[in-house]
Write a protein that holds these residues in place. Structure first.
Motif, mmCIF file in Angstrom:
data_model
loop_
_atom_site.group_PDB
_atom_site.id
_atom_site.type_symbol
_atom_site.label_atom_id
_atom_site.label_comp_id
_atom_site.label_asym_id
_atom_site.label_seq_id
_atom_site.Cartn_x
_atom_site.Cartn_y
_atom_site.Cartn_z
ATOM 1 N N SER A 153 2.070 1.649 -8.749
ATOM 2 C CA SER A 153 0.711 2.173 -8.826
ATOM 3 C C SER A 153 -0.322 1.107 -9.214
ATOM 4 C CB SER A 153 0.667 3.336 -9.819
ATOM 5 O OG SER A 153 -0.599 3.938 -9.849
ATOM 6 N N PRO A 154 -0.036 0.226 -10.187
ATOM 7 C CA PRO A 154 -1.049 -0.777 -10.569
ATOM 8 C C PRO A 154 -1.283 -1.870 -9.528
ATOM 9 C CG PRO A 154 0.562 -0.421 -12.344
ATOM 10 C CD PRO A 154 1.111 0.200 -11.104
ATOM 11 N N VAL A 155 -0.429 -1.932 -8.491
ATOM 12 C CA VAL A 155 -0.484 -3.063 -7.551
ATOM 13 C C VAL A 155 -1.775 -3.071 -6.732
ATOM 14 C CG1 VAL A 155 0.629 -4.040 -5.486
ATOM 15 C CG2 VAL A 155 2.013 -3.375 -7.447
ATOM 16 N N SER A 156 -2.339 -1.894 -6.480
ATOM 17 C CA SER A 156 -3.602 -1.841 -5.708
ATOM 18 C C SER A 156 -4.648 -2.776 -6.287
ATOM 19 C CB SER A 156 -4.173 -0.418 -5.720
ATOM 20 O OG SER A 156 -3.301 0.499 -5.126
ATOM 21 N N PHE A 157 -4.614 -2.919 -7.619
ATOM 22 C CA PHE A 157 -5.645 -3.694 -8.308
ATOM 23 C C PHE A 157 -5.031 -4.896 -9.017
ATOM 24 C CE2 PHE A 157 -6.297 0.953 -8.623
ATOM 25 C CZ PHE A 157 -7.242 1.077 -7.607
ATOM 26 N N GLY A 158 -3.911 -5.369 -8.498
ATOM 27 C CA GLY A 158 -3.233 -6.520 -9.095
ATOM 28 C C GLY A 158 -4.031 -7.795 -8.926
ATOM 29 N N ALA A 159 -3.768 -8.740 -9.833
ATOM 30 C CA ALA A 159 -4.432 -10.051 -9.781
ATOM 31 C C ALA A 159 -5.942 -9.887 -9.619
ATOM 32 C CB ALA A 159 -3.853 -10.917 -8.653
ATOM 33 N N VAL A 160 -6.524 -9.052 -10.474
ATOM 34 C CA VAL A 160 -7.963 -8.771 -10.488
ATOM 35 C C VAL A 160 -8.448 -8.300 -9.117
ATOM 36 C CG1 VAL A 160 -10.150 -9.577 -11.454
ATOM 37 C CG2 VAL A 160 -8.063 -10.752 -12.083
ATOM 38 N N GLY A 161 -7.707 -7.342 -8.539
ATOM 39 C CA GLY A 161 -8.142 -6.693 -7.309
ATOM 40 C C GLY A 161 -7.836 -7.421 -6.023
ATOM 41 N N THR A 162 -6.977 -8.434 -6.052
ATOM 42 C CA THR A 162 -6.718 -9.259 -4.867
ATOM 43 C C THR A 162 -6.230 -8.471 -3.646
ATOM 44 O OG1 THR A 162 -6.286 -11.196 -6.230
ATOM 45 C CG2 THR A 162 -5.409 -11.239 -3.992
ATOM 46 N N PRO A 163 -5.308 -7.492 -3.777
ATOM 47 C CA PRO A 163 -4.849 -6.779 -2.573
ATOM 48 C C PRO A 163 -5.967 -6.116 -1.777
ATOM 49 C CG PRO A 163 -3.355 -6.354 -4.391
ATOM 50 C CD PRO A 163 -4.539 -7.086 -4.974
ATOM 51 N N ILE A 164 -7.040 -5.700 -2.450
ATOM 52 C CA ILE A 164 -8.156 -5.085 -1.739
ATOM 53 C C ILE A 164 -9.253 -6.101 -1.440
ATOM 54 C CG2 ILE A 164 -10.039 -3.402 -1.943
ATOM 55 C CD1 ILE A 164 -8.120 -1.564 -3.415
ATOM 56 N N ILE A 165 -9.665 -6.850 -2.465
ATOM 57 C CA ILE A 165 -10.790 -7.784 -2.304
ATOM 58 C C ILE A 165 -10.466 -8.883 -1.298
ATOM 59 C CG2 ILE A 165 -12.203 -9.500 -3.507
ATOM 60 C CD1 ILE A 165 -11.934 -7.801 -6.013
ATOM 61 N N VAL A 166 -9.234 -9.355 -1.313
ATOM 62 C CA VAL A 166 -8.811 -10.404 -0.378
ATOM 63 C C VAL A 166 -8.015 -9.809 0.782
ATOM 64 C CG1 VAL A 166 -7.486 -12.527 -0.087
ATOM 65 C CG2 VAL A 166 -8.805 -12.158 -2.184
ATOM 66 N N GLY A 167 -6.997 -8.985 0.450
ATOM 67 C CA GLY A 167 -6.094 -8.476 1.474
ATOM 68 C C GLY A 167 -6.781 -7.624 2.520
ATOM 69 N N VAL A 168 -7.425 -6.534 2.084
ATOM 70 C CA VAL A 168 -8.089 -5.639 3.038
ATOM 71 C C VAL A 168 -9.296 -6.324 3.670
ATOM 72 C CG1 VAL A 168 -9.273 -3.431 3.333
ATOM 73 C CG2 VAL A 168 -7.279 -3.576 1.827
ATOM 74 N N ASP A 169 -10.058 -7.038 2.870
ATOM 75 C CA ASP A 169 -11.260 -7.711 3.394
ATOM 76 C C ASP A 169 -10.897 -8.684 4.518
ATOM 77 O OD1 ASP A 169 -14.275 -8.547 2.758
ATOM 78 O OD2 ASP A 169 -13.115 -10.379 3.086
ATOM 79 N N GLN A 170 -9.942 -9.566 4.256
ATOM 80 C CA GLN A 170 -9.545 -10.537 5.280
ATOM 81 C C GLN A 170 -8.835 -9.855 6.449
ATOM 82 O OE1 GLN A 170 -10.340 -13.859 5.353
ATOM 83 N NE2 GLN A 170 -11.611 -13.285 3.597
ATOM 84 N N GLY A 171 -8.127 -8.782 6.137
ATOM 85 C CA GLY A 171 -7.424 -8.063 7.192
ATOM 86 C C GLY A 171 -8.343 -7.375 8.177
ATOM 87 N N LEU A 172 -9.577 -7.087 7.773
ATOM 88 C CA LEU A 172 -10.546 -6.430 8.660
ATOM 89 C C LEU A 172 -11.449 -7.430 9.373
ATOM 90 C CD1 LEU A 172 -11.595 -3.370 6.444
ATOM 91 C CD2 LEU A 172 -10.068 -3.379 8.423
#
Length: 545
Positions: A153-172
Motif C-alpha cells: 500500500s505505501p508503494v504508491s508514494f514511495g521515495a517521496v512520490g516517485t512512482p507517480i511523479i516520475v513513473g506515471v508522468d514519464q509513462g504518459l
C-alpha cells in the motif's frame, strides 16, 4: 504475434516461475538459467540483434550494481547493530511495547516500513524491516515474507512520490512531450493536476484495500508460523489490525488529497506509529493473552545488552532522518548527491543508456550511519572486522542472483528493437490481454501493473512501462482514463510483493538465499487479493461514474 512469439514473450515469466517457484531452485541457479533462456529466444524467435541483447545485459549489470549496493549496506548495518549489542536493546524495547508478536509485526513491517518506503522506496523497507524482525526472534521466512507483503500500500508514494511523479508522468510522455491523446484528454489541466487526480483515485481505492493488509499479515503469521497453525489466532486481533490499518491509510488519504503524492507514506507512517504504539502499550483492542511462536523462541529472546534503548535506536533514527533530508527538493542536499553519476550512455552504439547516483542511493546512507555507529557504540576493531567479513560472505549469492536477474529483465523490456516488426515483449503481452478482455479491463488493469513490477523490480518502472498503454486501452473502451491509471498504480504496488529483485534482495539480508521460490509462493496470495480487490472496486467505480 504467433504462438511461437507468444512463447518467446512469456519466456522470462515462465522461466522464473518454473525454475524458481515450481522446481524450487535457488535464485543463484534459477536466474542464470532464466537469463540464458531469455537471451536465446530473444535472438532466435523475437529476432533481437545480438548487439541489442548484449547492450541490454550491460545495462542490467549497471542497474544490478545499484541494487547490490543497497543490499550490502542493509546487511552491513544489521550485522553492525547485532555485534554492537544494539539489536538486543531494541528487542527488549519492543517487548516493553508489547510481548505480542502480531503487534510487533504490525508496528515494524506495516508502519515503520511505510515510513521507510515513503522516504527511500526501491526495496529499502524490506531490507530494513526483515532483519529487524529476525533480530526480534521472528523466523527468517516469516520476516521476509511479511515485510514484502506489508510493503504494498505505501508503494504508491514511495521515495517521496516517485512512482507517480516520475513513473506515471514519464509513462504518459512520448519523448519530452505529453502524448497527443493524453494532452487532448486532460485539456487545460496541467500534468501536475492530472497526476493529483490519479493520486486521489488510487488512495480512495486503497483506503478500502490497503487497510486490510495488517489483518492479512497477522493471519498469515499465526497460520504458517504459529505452533497451532491457526488462522483464528490472527483473526482474534482483527479490531487492532484494522485500527492499525486505518492509522496509516486515513492520514495517507488526507495528505494525498491535500498535498499530493510526495508525502502520504512518510506522514502516514509517522502518524500511524504515534497512534498505534501508545495504544499497544495500553493494550487497546488487544486480547489479554499475547501471542508468541513457541517456547523455544521465547527462551532465545532473553536480552543481553549494555546499550540504552535510546542509543541503540540512534542508527535507525539517523537512517530515517537522512533519507528524508536527502529526498526533499527544497534542500540543496538532494542536488549535490545526485550530481555524481555512474553509467554508460548509448551502450555499444545502441539507444540504451543507464546510470545511477551512488551518493544518493540508500546504501550510501547506510554506510554513513554505520561509520557513526562504530564510534557511537564503541565497537572494537575486531568486532568491526568480523562484521565486514560476515557481510561480504553473505553477498556472494546475491551478486550472482541479481547480476543475472536484472539483465534478463532489461532484455525483456528493451525488446522493442527487433526484426519481427513487433512491439516490446511486455507491450505485446499487454495488448494481447487488452484485446481479449474488452469491457472487463478494470479487473485486469491491476495485473498489468503487477506484471510490470514483477518483471522490472520497481513500481516506478512498471508505471513508466504501462501508463500510456493503460491510458490508450481506457480511451479505446471509452472508460475513465484517470481511474484506469490509478488501477495501474495499485497493481504496481501488488507486484512489489512478488517481484524477483525485491525477493532476492530481502532474502539475502536475512540469510534466506535459495528460498526465493518459497517466498514468492507465500506472497502470491496477498498479491492476488490486492490486485483483485483493487480491480473490483475500480470496475464498480467506472460502472457507477
Amino acid at each position: 504475434m504467433n504462438g511461437l512469439q507468444l512463447f518467446a514473450a512469456l519466456t522470462p515469466i515462465l522461466a522464473v516461475f518454473i525454475l524458481l517457484v515450481l522446481l524450487r531452485l535457488p535464485a543463484t541457479t534459477a536466474m542464470p538459467g532464466s537469463l540464458l533462456l531469455t537471451a536465446i529466444v530473444a535472438f532466435f524467435i523475437w529476432k533481437i540483434p545480438v548487439i541489442q541483447i548484449v547492450a541490454a545485459s550491460m545495462e542490467g549489470l549497471i542497474i544490478a550494481l545499484s541494487i547490490i549496493w543497497i543490499v550490502f549496506g542493509a546487511i552491513l548495518l544489521l550485522n553492525t547493530l547485532r555485534n554492537s549489542g544494539a539489536i538486543d536493546a531494541i528487542r527488549a524495547g519492543f517487548m516493553g511495547i508489547s510481548m505480542d508478536r502480531r503487534v510487533q509485526l504490525i508496528i515494524i513491517a506495516w508502519l515503520f516500513g511505510a515510513f521507510i518506503e515513503g522516504a527511500a522506496g526501491f526495496g529499502t523497507p524490506a531490507a530494513i524491516g526483515a532483519p529487524l524482525l529476525v533480530a526480534l526472534g521472528f523466523p527468517p521466512l516469516s520476516a521476509v515474507t511479511m515485510a514484502l507483503i506489508a510493503d504494498s500500500s505505501p508503494v504508491s508514494f514511495g521515495a517521496v512520490g516517485t512512482p507517480i511523479i516520475v513513473g506515471v508522468d514519464q509513462g504518459l510522455r512520448q519523448g519530452p512531450a505529453i502524448a497527443d491523446q493524453v494532452a487532448t484528454s486532460i485539456g487545460s489541466q496541467s500534468m501536475g493536476e492530472y497526476l493529483q487526480a490519479i493520486t486521489q483515485s488510487a488512495v480512495m481505492i486503497d483506503l478500502f484495500v490497503g487497510t486490510l493488509i495488517p489483518l492479512i499479515l497477522v493471519m498469515m503469521l499465526t497460520r504458517f508460523f504459529g505452533e497451532n497453525h491457526s488462522w483464528k489466532e490472527g483473526l482474534s486481533i482483527w479490531k487492532f489490525a484494522l485500527f492499525a490499518g486505518f492509522s496509516f491509510t486515513v492520514p495517507a488519504f488526507i495528505v494525498a488529497t491535500l498535498l499530493g503524492p510526495e508525502f502520504p507514506s512518510i506522514i502516514g507512517g509517522l502518524v500511524g506509529l504515534s497512534i498505534v504504539i501508545p495504544a499497544a502499550k495500553r493494550g487497546f483492542l488487544l486480547p489479554d493473552e499475547p501471542w508468541d511462536f513457541n517456547r523455544v523462541n521465547q527462551t532465545n529472546l532473553k536480552p543481553h545488552h549494555s546499550l540504552s534503548l535510546g542509543v541503540a535506536w540512534i542508527p535507525y533514527l539517523l537512517v530515517a532522518i537522512l533519507l528524508v533530508l536527502t529526498r526533499l527538493d527544497f534542500l540543496p542536499i538532494k542536488g549535490w548527491l545526485r550530481s555524481v553519476k555512474i553509467g554508460w550512455q548509448d551502450i555499444l552504439g545502441t539507444e540504451i543508456s543507464t546510470s545511477f547516483e551512488p551518493l544518493y542511493l540508500p546504501g550510501t546512507i547506510f554506510i554513513v550511519v554505520i561509520v557513526v555507529t562504530i564510534f557511537l557504540h564503541k565497537m572494537t576493531r575486531t568486532a568491526v572486522k568480523n562484521t565486514m567479513m560476515d557481510s561480504i560472505k553473505t553477498m556472494v549469492g546475491t551478486v550472482i542472483a541479481l547480476g543475472t536477474a536484472v539483465p534478463m529483465v532489461r532484455i525483456f523490456i528493451n525488446s522493442g528493437i527487433n526484426g519481427s516488426n513487433l512491439l516490446s515483449m511486455p507491450m505485446e503481452l499487454a495488448t494481447l490481454v487488452a484485446n481479449a478482455v474488452g469491457d472487463a479491463w478494470p479487473l485486469v488493469a491491476p495485473f498489468i501493473g503487477a506484471l510490470g513490477s514483477f518483471i522490472s523490480g520497481s513500481a516506478t518502472f512498471s508505471n513508466m512501462m504501462f501508463s500510456l498503454f493503460q491510458f490508450s486501452v481506457a480511451d479505446q473502451l471509452q472508460m475513465n482514463e484517470q481511474l484506469v491509471l490509478s488501477l495501474q498504480v495499485l497493481g504496481a504496488n501488488a507486484g512489489n510483493m512478488i517481484c524477483v529483485l525485491n525477493v532476492v534482495a530481502a532474502a539475502s539480508v536475512v540469510g534466506m538465499v535459495g528460498k526465493e521460490g518459497t517466498i514468492i509462493r507465500m506472497t502470491m496470495g496477498p498479491m492476488l487479493f490486492y490486485a483483485v480487490a483493487s480491480g473490483a472496486l475500480g470496475w464498480i467505480a467506472i460502472m457507477v461514474f
